[in-house]
Design an enzyme around this catalytic site. Structure first.
Site, PDB file in Angstrom:
ATOM      1  N   SER A  45      37.945  -4.299  62.895  1.00 39.07           N
ATOM      2  CA  SER A  45      39.297  -3.960  63.378  1.00 39.07           C
ATOM      3  C   SER A  45      39.756  -4.997  64.405  1.00 39.07           C
ATOM      4  CB  SER A  45      39.303  -2.555  63.989  1.00 39.07           C
ATOM      5  OG  SER A  45      38.279  -2.427  64.952  1.00 39.07           O
ATOM      6  N   GLU A 181      34.849   7.948  57.695  1.00 40.65           N
ATOM      7  CA  GLU A 181      36.227   7.647  58.109  1.00 40.65           C
ATOM      8  C   GLU A 181      37.253   8.369  57.242  1.00 40.65           C
ATOM      9  OE1 GLU A 181      37.147   3.536  58.889  1.00 40.65           O
ATOM     10  OE2 GLU A 181      39.286   3.978  59.125  1.00 40.65           O
TER      11      GLU A 181
HETATM   12  O1  KIV Z   1      36.251  -1.897  62.481  1.00 42.94           O
HETATM   13  C1  KIV Z   1      36.247  -0.804  63.037  1.00 42.94           C
HETATM   14  O2  KIV Z   1      36.773  -0.629  64.141  1.00 42.94           O
HETATM   15  C2  KIV Z   1      35.616   0.314  62.338  1.00 42.94           C
HETATM   16  C3  KIV Z   1      35.848   1.676  62.881  1.00 42.94           C
HETATM   17  C4  KIV Z   1      37.186   2.123  62.398  1.00 42.94           C
HETATM   18  C5  KIV Z   1      34.779   2.621  62.525  1.00 42.94           C
HETATM   19  O3  KIV Z   1      34.963   0.118  61.353  1.00 42.94           O
END
Ligand code: KIV
Length: 258
Positions: A45, A181
């Site tokens: 993310s 998720e």
């Molecule tokens: O990349 C991220 O922040 C994640 C979370 C949403 C679990 O994979």
């Protein structure tokens, strides 16, 4: 003393909830660690801070760079690093190379890989056999955005059964924990009860063994948040106000005072 993957499994047995958040830089990682976060995910993310629209363009080099900064800020939390899109799906060799670089070059303790389909389970089993702690991730998997979109998964009986079977297969492959998720709360509860490793939910209801959110959502730094995120403070507003005030004082000759 750093939190270990074994400790998280003990906490599930003891009914102690696991607190997880994402971090992509030294300063935030240090704050989260001091505030008592148990698991810090260097999530893909991080694409949002690099201005990418999805997680797909992110490279292993970018993730390594950010994970090293996070590592320098953390002394207690367990650090897990996301392997970016197409740095592990091609083959066991590719996954071993990418995960190995994360552990050797960043000092993080574990990697996270998306998916629980048979070929991915095989790749994960081989990483675990090689001594690499792996966290699984099923339900909505953002690296498959062009197939799944960003909608809730596991809504039909067949899809719920598929996700449950993937979670079971990942546990058998040796993952120490699984992110669930954006799936219905009842499905997350069912999976959590079936597994002896901890489930970490994001948009998966209150019955997982722990919860994770993206820190920029929690702090109100993201331009938009997913429906399941909770915004605890609005840093976009606070920062804009501070910067506007600074700009005004400079233009009006009020700062610096002398
Ligand atoms: O990349 C991220 O922040 C994640 C979370 C949403 C679990 O994979």
């Amino acid at each position: 003393m750093s939190i270990t993957t074994q400790r998280l499994i003990q906490w599930k047995q003891q009914g102690r909830s696991i607190v997880a958040l994402t971090a992509w830089d030294y300063a935030i990682a240090q704050l989260l660690d001091h505030a008592g976060v148990d698991l810090i995910l260097v999530g893909d993310s991080m694409s949002v801070v690099l201005g990418y629209e999805t997680t797909l363009p992110l490279t292993l080099e970018e993730v390594l760079h950010h994970a090293k900064a996070v590592r320098r800020g953390v002394s207690r939390a367990l650090i897990v690093v996301d392997l970016p899109f197409l740095t592990y799906q091609e083959s066991i060799t590719q996954a071993m190379h990418s995960a190995g670089r994360v552990l050797k070059e960043t000092g993080a303790q574990a990697v996270k890989l998306e998916g629980g389909y048979p070929a991915m389970v095989e790749i994960i089993a081989r990483l675990v056999q090689a001594g690499i702690p792996v966290m699984g991730h099923v339900g909505l998997t953002p690296q498959s955005v062009h197939q799944l979109g960003l909608r809730q998964q596991g809504r039909t009986e067949a899809d719920a059964e598929r996700i449950l079977q993937e979670a079971i297969a990942l546990e058998q492959a040796g993952v120490f924990s699984i992110v669930l998720e954006h799936i219905p709360a009842e499905l997350a509860l069912h999976i959590t009860q079936k597994l002896s490793i901890p489930t970490i939910g994001i948009g998966a209801g209150k019955d997982c063994d722990g919860q994770i959110l993206v820190t920029s959502d929690v702090l109100g730094l993201s331009a938009k948040q997913p429906p399941f995120a909770k915004v605890y403070t609005n840093l976009r507003q606070t920062i804009t106000k501070a910067v506007e005030e600074y700009g005004m004082e400079v233009r009006e000759g009020k700062f610096p005072e002398s």
